[in-house]
Design an enzyme around this catalytic site. Sequence first.
Site, PDB file in Angstrom:
ATOM      1  N   ASP A  80       0.830  -1.200   0.000  1.00 59.42           N
ATOM      2  CA  ASP A  80       0.000   0.000   0.000  1.00 59.42           C
ATOM      3  C   ASP A  80       0.879   1.272   0.000  1.00 59.42           C
ATOM      4  O   ASP A  80       1.846   1.350   0.761  1.00 59.42           O
ATOM      5  CB  ASP A  80      -0.814  -0.083   1.304  1.00 59.42           C
ATOM      6  N   GLY A 182      -7.188   8.115   8.646  1.00 59.94           N
ATOM      7  CA  GLY A 182      -7.321   8.384  10.074  1.00 59.94           C
ATOM      8  C   GLY A 182      -8.760   8.692  10.449  1.00 59.94           C
ATOM      9  O   GLY A 182      -9.659   8.683   9.612  1.00 59.94           O
ATOM     10  N   HIS A 211      -9.586   4.958  -0.176  1.00 62.68           N
ATOM     11  CA  HIS A 211      -8.659   4.943   0.969  1.00 62.68           C
ATOM     12  C   HIS A 211      -9.326   5.664   2.132  1.00 62.68           C
ATOM     13  O   HIS A 211     -10.314   6.371   1.949  1.00 62.68           O
ATOM     14  CB  HIS A 211      -7.353   5.659   0.601  1.00 62.68           C
ATOM     15  N   GLY A 212      -8.726   5.500   3.314  1.00 59.29           N
ATOM     16  CA  GLY A 212      -9.271   6.203   4.475  1.00 59.29           C
ATOM     17  C   GLY A 212     -10.655   5.695   4.832  1.00 59.29           C
ATOM     18  O   GLY A 212     -11.541   6.465   5.207  1.00 59.29           O
ATOM     19  N   ASN A 233      -9.990   0.498   1.747  1.00 57.90           N
ATOM     20  CA  ASN A 233      -8.869   0.280   2.668  1.00 57.90           C
ATOM     21  C   ASN A 233      -9.233   0.714   4.082  1.00 57.90           C
ATOM     22  O   ASN A 233      -9.741   1.823   4.291  1.00 57.90           O
ATOM     23  CB  ASN A 233      -7.660   1.097   2.235  1.00 57.90           C
ATOM     24  N   ILE A 234      -8.901  -0.157   5.022  1.00 64.00           N
ATOM     25  CA  ILE A 234      -9.146   0.132   6.440  1.00 64.00           C
ATOM     26  C   ILE A 234      -7.867  -0.106   7.221  1.00 64.00           C
ATOM     27  O   ILE A 234      -7.254  -1.173   7.103  1.00 64.00           O
ATOM     28  CB  ILE A 234     -10.238  -0.824   7.015  1.00 64.00           C
ATOM     29  N   ASN A 235      -7.509   0.859   8.035  1.00 65.18           N
ATOM     30  CA  ASN A 235      -6.356   0.672   8.905  1.00 65.18           C
ATOM     31  C   ASN A 235      -6.665   1.185  10.315  1.00 65.18           C
ATOM     32  O   ASN A 235      -6.702   0.429  11.281  1.00 65.18           O
ATOM     33  CB  ASN A 235      -5.131   1.399   8.311  1.00 65.18           C
ATOM     34  N   THR A 236      -6.944   2.490  10.424  1.00 59.14           N
ATOM     35  CA  THR A 236      -7.047   3.121  11.750  1.00 59.14           C
ATOM     36  C   THR A 236      -8.036   2.424  12.695  1.00 59.14           C
ATOM     37  O   THR A 236      -7.719   2.200  13.864  1.00 59.14           O
ATOM     38  CB  THR A 236      -7.441   4.601  11.589  1.00 59.14           C
TER      39      THR A 236
HETATM   40  P1  13P Z   1      -7.756   4.500   7.463  1.00 55.20           P
HETATM   41  O1  13P Z   1      -6.573   4.448   8.357  1.00 55.20           O
HETATM   42  O2  13P Z   1      -8.453   5.806   7.499  1.00 55.20           O
HETATM   43  O3  13P Z   1      -8.686   3.353   7.662  1.00 55.20           O
HETATM   44  O4  13P Z   1      -7.198   4.372   5.956  1.00 55.20           O
HETATM   45  C1  13P Z   1      -6.479   3.229   5.588  1.00 55.20           C
HETATM   46  C2  13P Z   1      -5.932   3.336   4.220  1.00 55.20           C
HETATM   47  O5  13P Z   1      -6.475   4.018   3.369  1.00 55.20           O
HETATM   48  C3  13P Z   1      -4.702   2.596   3.899  1.00 55.20           C
HETATM   49  O6  13P Z   1      -4.249   2.860   2.610  1.00 55.20           O
END
Ligand code: 13P
Length: 287
Positions: A80, A182, A211-212, A233-236
Amino acid sequence: MKTLKFYIQKAYKEKWAIGQINFSDWSQVRGIVQAAQNLKSPVILGTSEGESKFVGLQEAVAMRNAMRKKYSLPIFLNLDHGKTADYLKEAILAGYDMVHFDGSKLPLDENILISKKVVAFAKNKGVVVEGEVGRFGTDASRLYTEKFEINEENLTKIDEATKYVKAAKVNLLAVSIGNFHGLDVSGVSPKLRLKHLQEIQKAIGIPVVLHGGSGIRPEDIKEGIACGISKININTEVRLAFSQALRKTLEANKSEITPYKYLNESIAAAQAVVEEKMKEFGSENKI
Ligand code: 13P
């Protein structure tokens, strides 16, 4: 096992989205894959450059392989926000299924030039390439303490996206439509510009990546998918659930020092978030 290209096309045609969930350690992978297993959902494991340097490219591939073998599930791996063609080549050679070249901060022509190189290299190996036009302007490690304002100038421009896709021939395009990495801790959800998304999608004619994904309202996710978003996409939100559970467990059990005992709640917390997202994205029972 069917290819990632197959699942992306399937999602695009049937109007659902495949989740890319980022990770930086094995426990998170376990939570993510258990969610995929429970819901019979395909999933993409994601590592940013930073996450991949912590985990190791070879090790990330080995984790994917171990999980694929154990569960016989369509589990894929994406690099990514890769910033250079060289690093993406390394990821491809290590065995990643997909790479995302983030040339969004470069002048468009330079973005196109490098993207073309990445596509030429990836194509040979059957690897999927995601490109990016427009800027979200944040980094995924931060939580926001005040309202995040979108700069309209940074939204994806339709003519630029069209030129880019035609020239670079990527498989998917990440766009800036009011999304940001985020969470805005004041509780304000990013407002997706859905009409703008619709126009971009119509012009480029390939699947769009959002994203985000953390903090986006389920109604916006649903409409976004109807307008051509095929990967989210999910991270935070997963990081947050994992870390909060870990803090709580360690706080409640001050003498506990055994990782395999204190990590279970974190794995379950990550799994719960991923299951919720997979249901929202409509990827349940799509394997
Ligand atoms: P978030 O951290 O907002 O979920 O976004 C993750 C992301 O887009 C990784 O590329």
